[in-house]
Write a protein that holds these residues in place. Structure first.
Motif, PDB file in Angstrom:
ATOM      1  N   UNK A  61     -17.436  19.648  27.319  1.00  0.00           N
ATOM      2  CA  UNK A  61     -16.906  19.256  25.550  1.00  0.00           C
ATOM      3  C   UNK A  61     -17.551  20.626  25.315  1.00  0.00           C
ATOM      4  N   UNK A  62     -17.318  21.897  24.455  1.00  0.00           N
ATOM      5  CA  UNK A  62     -17.617  22.400  23.036  1.00  0.00           C
ATOM      6  C   UNK A  62     -18.291  21.737  22.380  1.00  0.00           C
ATOM      7  N   UNK A  63     -18.061  20.705  22.258  1.00  0.00           N
ATOM      8  CA  UNK A  63     -19.529  19.853  20.379  1.00  0.00           C
ATOM      9  C   UNK A  63     -18.500  19.729  19.885  1.00  0.00           C
ATOM     10  N   UNK A  64     -16.948  19.795  19.930  1.00  0.00           N
ATOM     11  CA  UNK A  64     -15.857  19.242  19.321  1.00  0.00           C
ATOM     12  C   UNK A  64     -16.236  19.521  17.781  1.00  0.00           C
ATOM     13  N   UNK A  65     -16.255  17.620  17.178  1.00  0.00           N
ATOM     14  CA  UNK A  65     -15.997  17.822  15.615  1.00  0.00           C
ATOM     15  C   UNK A  65     -17.910  17.966  15.250  1.00  0.00           C
ATOM     16  N   UNK A  66     -18.408  18.019  15.856  1.00  0.00           N
ATOM     17  CA  UNK A  66     -19.821  18.327  15.920  1.00  0.00           C
ATOM     18  C   UNK A  66     -20.368  19.626  15.122  1.00  0.00           C
ATOM     19  N   UNK A  67     -18.531  20.072  14.894  1.00  0.00           N
ATOM     20  CA  UNK A  67     -19.211  21.172  14.005  1.00  0.00           C
ATOM     21  C   UNK A  67     -18.858  21.528  12.625  1.00  0.00           C
TER      22      UNK A  67
ATOM     23  N   UNK B  83     -26.194  22.637  15.872  1.00  0.00           N
ATOM     24  CA  UNK B  83     -26.229  23.524  16.691  1.00  0.00           C
ATOM     25  C   UNK B  83     -26.024  22.429  17.700  1.00  0.00           C
ATOM     26  N   UNK B  84     -25.299  20.906  17.527  1.00  0.00           N
ATOM     27  CA  UNK B  84     -24.715  20.651  18.248  1.00  0.00           C
ATOM     28  C   UNK B  84     -23.613  21.576  19.474  1.00  0.00           C
ATOM     29  N   UNK B  85     -23.074  22.078  19.043  1.00  0.00           N
ATOM     30  CA  UNK B  85     -21.576  22.677  18.375  1.00  0.00           C
ATOM     31  C   UNK B  85     -22.242  23.855  19.268  1.00  0.00           C
ATOM     32  N   UNK B  86     -23.159  24.339  19.203  1.00  0.00           N
ATOM     33  CA  UNK B  86     -23.654  25.591  19.755  1.00  0.00           C
ATOM     34  C   UNK B  86     -23.989  25.620  20.962  1.00  0.00           C
ATOM     35  N   UNK B  87     -24.944  24.645  21.523  1.00  0.00           N
ATOM     36  CA  UNK B  87     -25.418  24.309  22.455  1.00  0.00           C
ATOM     37  C   UNK B  87     -24.576  24.088  23.436  1.00  0.00           C
ATOM     38  N   UNK B  88     -23.419  23.429  23.266  1.00  0.00           N
ATOM     39  CA  UNK B  88     -22.458  23.369  24.122  1.00  0.00           C
ATOM     40  C   UNK B  88     -21.468  24.679  24.456  1.00  0.00           C
ATOM     41  N   UNK B  89     -21.005  24.733  23.619  1.00  0.00           N
ATOM     42  CA  UNK B  89     -20.155  25.573  23.689  1.00  0.00           C
ATOM     43  C   UNK B  89     -20.603  27.159  24.557  1.00  0.00           C
TER      44      UNK B  89
ATOM     45  N   UNK C 215     -12.720  27.062  10.451  1.00  0.00           N
ATOM     46  CA  UNK C 215     -12.487  26.054  10.814  1.00  0.00           C
ATOM     47  C   UNK C 215     -11.423  25.208  10.812  1.00  0.00           C
ATOM     48  N   UNK C 216     -10.927  24.696  11.963  1.00  0.00           N
ATOM     49  CA  UNK C 216      -9.688  24.156  12.181  1.00  0.00           C
ATOM     50  C   UNK C 216      -9.666  22.639  11.368  1.00  0.00           C
ATOM     51  N   UNK C 217      -8.052  22.813  10.857  1.00  0.00           N
ATOM     52  CA  UNK C 217      -8.516  21.065  10.037  1.00  0.00           C
ATOM     53  C   UNK C 217      -8.818  19.716  10.998  1.00  0.00           C
ATOM     54  N   UNK C 218      -8.671  20.333  11.975  1.00  0.00           N
ATOM     55  CA  UNK C 218      -8.781  19.506  13.774  1.00  0.00           C
ATOM     56  C   UNK C 218     -10.094  18.855  13.242  1.00  0.00           C
ATOM     57  N   UNK C 219     -11.090  19.660  13.073  1.00  0.00           N
ATOM     58  CA  UNK C 219     -12.284  19.334  12.971  1.00  0.00           C
ATOM     59  C   UNK C 219     -13.001  18.401  11.646  1.00  0.00           C
ATOM     60  N   UNK C 220     -12.117  18.525  11.115  1.00  0.00           N
ATOM     61  CA  UNK C 220     -12.643  17.864   9.505  1.00  0.00           C
ATOM     62  C   UNK C 220     -11.978  15.524  10.044  1.00  0.00           C
ATOM     63  N   UNK C 221     -10.304  15.888   9.979  1.00  0.00           N
ATOM     64  CA  UNK C 221      -9.574  15.026  10.614  1.00  0.00           C
ATOM     65  C   UNK C 221     -10.571  13.645  11.653  1.00  0.00           C
ATOM     66  N   UNK C 222     -11.250  14.584  12.812  1.00  0.00           N
ATOM     67  CA  UNK C 222     -11.538  13.879  13.693  1.00  0.00           C
ATOM     68  C   UNK C 222     -13.199  13.536  13.851  1.00  0.00           C
ATOM     69  N   UNK C 223     -14.294  14.481  12.436  1.00  0.00           N
ATOM     70  CA  UNK C 223     -15.062  13.965  11.854  1.00  0.00           C
ATOM     71  C   UNK C 223     -14.580  12.684  11.036  1.00  0.00           C
ATOM     72  N   UNK C 224     -14.360  12.673  10.487  1.00  0.00           N
ATOM     73  CA  UNK C 224     -13.877  11.651   9.379  1.00  0.00           C
ATOM     74  C   UNK C 224     -13.910  10.318  10.173  1.00  0.00           C
ATOM     75  N   UNK C 225     -11.947  10.373  10.678  1.00  0.00           N
ATOM     76  CA  UNK C 225     -12.227   9.309  12.200  1.00  0.00           C
ATOM     77  C   UNK C 225     -13.232   8.816  12.760  1.00  0.00           C
ATOM     78  N   UNK C 226     -14.197   9.984  12.855  1.00  0.00           N
ATOM     79  CA  UNK C 226     -15.739   9.093  13.529  1.00  0.00           C
ATOM     80  C   UNK C 226     -16.770   8.658  12.595  1.00  0.00           C
ATOM     81  N   UNK C 227     -16.071   9.000  12.074  1.00  0.00           N
ATOM     82  CA  UNK C 227     -17.723   9.149  10.892  1.00  0.00           C
ATOM     83  C   UNK C 227     -17.769   7.964   9.311  1.00  0.00           C
ATOM     84  N   UNK C 228     -16.721   7.595   8.632  1.00  0.00           N
ATOM     85  CA  UNK C 228     -16.114   7.463   8.647  1.00  0.00           C
ATOM     86  C   UNK C 228     -15.549   5.821   8.145  1.00  0.00           C
ATOM     87  N   UNK C 229     -15.343   4.936   7.321  1.00  0.00           N
ATOM     88  CA  UNK C 229     -14.816   3.747   7.264  1.00  0.00           C
ATOM     89  C   UNK C 229     -13.734   4.228   5.894  1.00  0.00           C
TER      90      UNK C 229
END
Lengths: 258, 129, 658
Positions: A191-197, A202-208, B115-129
């Protein structure tokens, strides 16, 4: 060859290159991609919980519309592909989810996972054939390229069924087909760190950076990916000093349609 | 958090995972790319859930550290699917009122031009309700 | 009208806790033909049997029903008891009210009702039973052993020492099997070749043993005491009678690209080769897929150099047909393929090897002459990681659900030998559990830890990647609750073992059963562990389940004893429950002849009534095994199975449905 095509929201905004070059390459290869009507965001990530039905509905709508068109569904963003393919698997094999999703959607014909979902890379490998792509290449890319799979294209392999999840070759074979030399790097399927961006850089940095460092050490002149978020993380958080590009862009360049 | 009814049975129902299949090999934790940031590691999630000791997981930030990369799921020889267990615990936490882990106010500072939109959508999906 | 006695066993509380045995006994008295019934705590005990015997004598019983456990357990016991007081043993029937009733039901009402019904069916059958007399068949005093590894060799030697002829059929050019590839053996660390070679030589020189190497059993027909096997002998392209095993041909052969199987493909051999120095038979063999002469028609260097004139490019496949009284399966095992377990990177890294490959890398006859050098650059590895349970104890499609049993011990052996020979090497062993049940086994493993300083880490490895020539091993240390990352020079995988791929076809050929993992099934897991459920077929070695060398040898000898017990008989009592044809009903259609798997049915012309000559089925009772295939195939209902006649079975069904 005609397919339903799902671009996804990021491909309409920050990742336009991934979309535009997929379309132009497809055209050059004689493949017709018909954009799914009124598609919605896939949700970005697949929710594994059994009782999460609403988060899966937009993917079901996309799958249904491909079914109604009578065509296979092609995706190109790795994240959209992962979500749609896994929801499709739920609709096929998870009665709990499929019953509830169908009850909610109240469609004329309930959806039971009839649509075949393939990633653009699978379209190239299995429908067109890398051999034929090789023949169609006008400008061979004479570079050493490291392929980054990330996690979404390959896992879970029982559902994604794209390639060997721990020793994949589809991107390397693609790299060879466009006249370049693949560089195998460590952590290409981690994994690249994904939505931790967003929440914890720091998580995204370490993984990527693990993958980026290994690629650069191995002499890669370029890094290839199929996912907008991977591309972002490798560039912004992985500190890549070599270009990180979408595979479709390179394909278009090789085919002379960029 | 006492009223959460966070029992192993609930987690099993939400995740669809039977933690009792675990043979305690720790391959999940060996595979976890985010090991360093987690207070409790994938094998501990499985073991705690199996034994009904859920309070610690519930109070730990570890539920928000899983990348959902599925390395543990792919490699688990027993098909336990630890990532699904972690997701079930996280959902149980954020489904409470006011328990969202990511607030819209935090976004402007977190994003940049690329930063791609995908990152925000995904983060909200994972961390919020 | 029969006079039937019904005997209900409590089986301690096994039956009596769930079935109201008194009620079954009482119900029996209302069944037609039943004149007596009784229940007893242990019917199989001496006093239980006496109860039955006395009833037969005192009540003049003509038939007996015992409601007890499975007939597989005690049918023979009760039939013997009946026979001892003059009742034909085939007048005794078992109603299985333990496995079929008490063990699978909880409710006493339901269970009792079902027990009564099964009792009733058995009584209905006995009412129609007739005395049967078993015939005799001759025993061929020769055994066939399929597979020439240590299991097959030991079984063959033991049978031969008892004075019977044995043929070992081995598919490879030499006997010796996996053990011949091992370097040292646990827990005594004696050299495998030193203890195996004498056995191989003994087998080869034994006057009662014939080794049919480079051959496979193609088909088997017949039955216990009288099997016929067709053995396909593959062409070696070398005349076995002339070849002296000098090895000149192998030296001169210009084709050198074939992977050497004996060294697990880590070096190469010629197209003509002798598998290894101690091979038995020590004969050359030509691999036609690699041979230049076969491919291009030119070369023949081996032929020109062979002073014995043994090379024969025109050799053809041969078929050997032989009769056997008993067959022993000793088909062995292989390490699994690791394509599905690529998280360990076996196919991606030359320096990730299997334990069997390590055996070769440490063996004097191996590709490195016994010096431990890693495959990629032939350098001494200074940090070695062992990974246990690779593909064992898992549920994924690439895994085996069982413990492979031998890995813990050979890994302890490997780590110890490496630390002994190369003390500057750090050795790590990732383990989930260390399983060392066996004499001196745990002590052996502890020596690796305490005396040799091998680092045992409790946890599994998740991923191995190659980062610029170093193998980065990501493992977990559960006791430290840490993720450990080791940059290793060499990684050794303890790959799970699985039955040889031929097990499946051999099982089909012998109508012996295999389990879901393709291990051969025993006739009884505890009490008949070396016999297959098919009479006359015995099991030796890992084909039955994972085991180490001492266990294999013990089981091999046990199988030999069973074979000797069989071959020592001149005749076997046949099963009297054989098919018979009612000639008046037979229309001569040949359907039964076609389905008979034993070739027991032929057609004869017979005068069935005066002047009425017909073509009718004739059953050779000595050959018939009573499988019943013919009775269900016969369109005119002429074929019937003694002891299981259509009428008897219908009577049972009627009694159940009443």
């Amino acid at each position: 060859m005609k397919y339903s095509y799902y671009p996804g929201c990021t491909l309409k905004t920050k990742a336009k290159d991934l979309d535009i070059y997929a379309r132009s390459s497809a055209e050059a290869l004689g493949v017709e991609l018909v954009e799914v009507k009124e598609w919605q965001c896939c949700g970005g990530v697949y929710t594994t919980a059994q009782d999460e039905i609403a988060t899966k509905l937009s993917a079901v709508r996309t799958l249904m519309s491909a079914r109604d068109e009578g065509t296979d569904l092609v995706t190109v963003c790795a994240a959209c592909h992962n979500v749609i393919k896994r929801v499709n698997d739920d609709m096929r094999n998870n009665e709990y989810v499929s019953t509830r999703a169908n009850n909610y959607l109240q469609a004329e014909a309930p959806y039971a996972g009839e649509t075949r979902v393939i990633h653009f890379l699978e379209l190239l490998r299995d429908e067109i054939g890398f051999e034929n792509i090789k023949k169609a290449v006008k400008n061979p890319i004479s570079k050493k390229i490291a392929a980054y799979y990330g996690c979404l294209l390959l896992r879970p392999s029982s559902v994604m069924q794209m390639d060997n999840p721990e020793n994949p070759s589809i991107l390397e074979d693609f790299i060879k087909a466009i006249g370049a030399t693949p560089v195998i790097s460590a952590y290409r399927n981690e994994c690249c760190g994904s939505y931790f961006a967003v929440t914890d850089k720091s998580i995204a940095k370490r993984n990527s950076s693990k993958f980026v460092d290994s690629s650069e050490k191995n002499g890669a002149e370029m890094i290839l990916t199929a996912c907008p978020l991977c591309l972002y993380n490798l560039k912004q958080n992985g500190g890549a000093s070599v270009p990180v590009v979408y595979f479709t862009e390179l394909l278009a360049e090789a085919l002379g349609v960029k | 958090m006492a009223n959460l009814n966070l029992t192993s049975e609930n987690i099993k129902r939400i995740s669809g995972v039977d933690a009792r299949k675990c043979m305690r090999c720790g391959k999940c934790t060996a595979s976890c790319p985010n090991f360093e940031d987690m207070e409790y590691h994938p094998h501990q999630f499985v073991y705690f859930i199996e034994n009904g000791k859920l309070d610690k997981l519930l109070e730990s930030k570890s539920v928000f550290k899983c990348l959902s990369c599925f390395a543990c799921v792919e490699r688990c020889p027993r098909q336990v699917e630890p990532a699904k267990l972690i997701e079930a615990v996280r959902l149980t936490v954020i489904r409470q009122q006011g328990a969202n882990h990511l607030l819209p106010d935090e976004i402007p500072a977190a994003i940049d031009e690329e930063m791609p939109q995908q990152a925000l959508v995904a983060a909200f999906r994972k961390f919020t309700k | 009208m029969q006079k039937i006695g019904v005997f209900i066993c409590w089986c301690g509380s096994n039956i009596a806790a769930t079935v109201d045995v008194k009620r079954v006994a009482e119900a029996a008295l209302h069944e037609p033909g039943v004149v007596y019934s009784a229940d007893y705590q242990y019917m199989c005990s001496e006093s239980g049997q006496t109860l039955i015997k006395n009833a037969i004598k005192e009540k003049g019983l003509t038939g007996v029903v015992v409601c007890s456990c499975s007939p597989r357990m005690h049918e023979a016991t009760f039939r013997k008891a009946a026979e001892s007081c003059g009742l034909n043993p085939y007048m005794v029937e078992i109603a299985n009210i333990r496995e079929h009733v008490s063990w699978i039901h909880k409710d006493i009402e339901e269970a009792t009702e079902k027990a009564v019904i099964l009792m009733r069916a058995a009584v209905a059958k006995v009412n129609l039973n007739q005395s049967l007399t078993a015939g005799k068949s001759d025993v061929v005093k020769r055994a066939l052993v399929i597979g020439g590894g240590i299991a097959g060799i030991q079984t063959a030697i033991d049978i031969a020492d008892a004075g019977y002829e044995v043929d070992i059929v081995e598919k490879k050019p030499t006997i010796g099997g996996k053990m011949s590839q091992l370097d040292k053996t646990f827990p005594t660390l004696d050299c495998a070749a030193c203890i195996l070679t004498p056995k191989m030589v003994e087998a080869a020189s034994h006057e009662k043993i014939r080794i049919i190497s480079y051959s496979e059993v193609e088909s088997v027909s017949g039955f216990v005491g009288n099997f016929t096997a067709r053995i396909k002998k593959k062409p070696r392209y070398v005349n076995e009678a002339l070849c002296t095993g000098c090895g000149i041909c192998a030296e001169k052969c210009p084709s050198r690209k074939s992977k050497n199987e004996f060294n697990e493909g880590m070096d190469t051999r010629g197209a003509v080769y002798i598998p290894f120095a101690q091979a038995v038979p020590k004969l050359a063999v030509i691999d036609p897929t690699a041979c230049i002469k076969f491919k291009t028609g030119k070369c023949g260097l081996c032929e020109r150099n062979c002073t014995a004139k043994a090379i024969d490019f025109n050799q053809k496949e041969q078929i050997i047909e032989e009769k056997y009284g008993a067959i022993v399966v000793a088909t062995g095992f292989n390490p699994i393929k690791l394509d599905g377990l690529e998280e360990y990177g076996y196919s991606q890294n030359a320096d990730v090897i299997t334990s069997l490959e390590l055996e070769r890398l440490m063996n004097a006859a191996g590709p490195t002459g016994g010096v431990l050098l890693r495959p990629s650059d032939r350098q001494h590895p200074h940090k070695i990681v062992f990974v246990q349970c690779v593909g064992s104890r898992g549920l994924r499609p690439c895994d085996k659900p069982y413990c492979s049993k031998i890995c813990c011990m050979y890994t302890a052996k490997h780590s110890m030998l490496i630390r002994e020979k190369y003390p500057d090497t750090e050795v790590y062993v990732f383990y989930i559990d260390v399983r060392t049940p066996g004499k001196n086994f745990d002590e052996f493993y502890r020596r690796a830890v305490e005396q040799y300083g091998v680092h045992y880490v409790k946890g599994q490895v998740g991923k191995i990647v190659n980062d610029g020539g170093k193998l980065i091993v990501h493992g977990s240390d559960l006791l430290m609750n840490e993720q450990v990352i080791i940059d290793a020079d060499l990684v050794v995988l303890a790959a799970a073992i699985e039955p040889d791929p031929t097990a499946k076809s051999v099982a089909t050929m012998l109508t012996a059963s295999i389990d879901t993992n393709n291990f051969f099934t025993e006739a009884h897991p505890k009490l008949r562990p070396v016999e297959s459920p098919t009479a006359g077929v015995f099991l030796s070695g890992v084909c039955q389940g994972p085991k180490d060398i001492p266990e294999t040898v013990a089981q091999a000898s046990a199988a030999a004893v069973k074979v000797v017990g069989l071959l020592s008989k001149d005749q076997l009592t046949c099963n009297p429950c054989v098919a018979g044809s009612n000639e008046l009903l037979c229309n001569g259609c040949s359907s039964c002849e076609k389905v008979c798997p034993y070739g027991a049915i032929s057609y004869i012309t017979k005068e069935v009534r005066r002047g009425d000559f017909r073509r009718v089925a004739f059953v050779n009772e000595a050959v018939c095994q009573g499988c019943g295939a013919c009775t269900v195939t016969c369109p005119s209902g002429a074929m019937d199975l003694k002891g299981f006649t259509n009428k008897q079975i219908m009577a049972e069904v009627d009694a159940i449905c009443k």
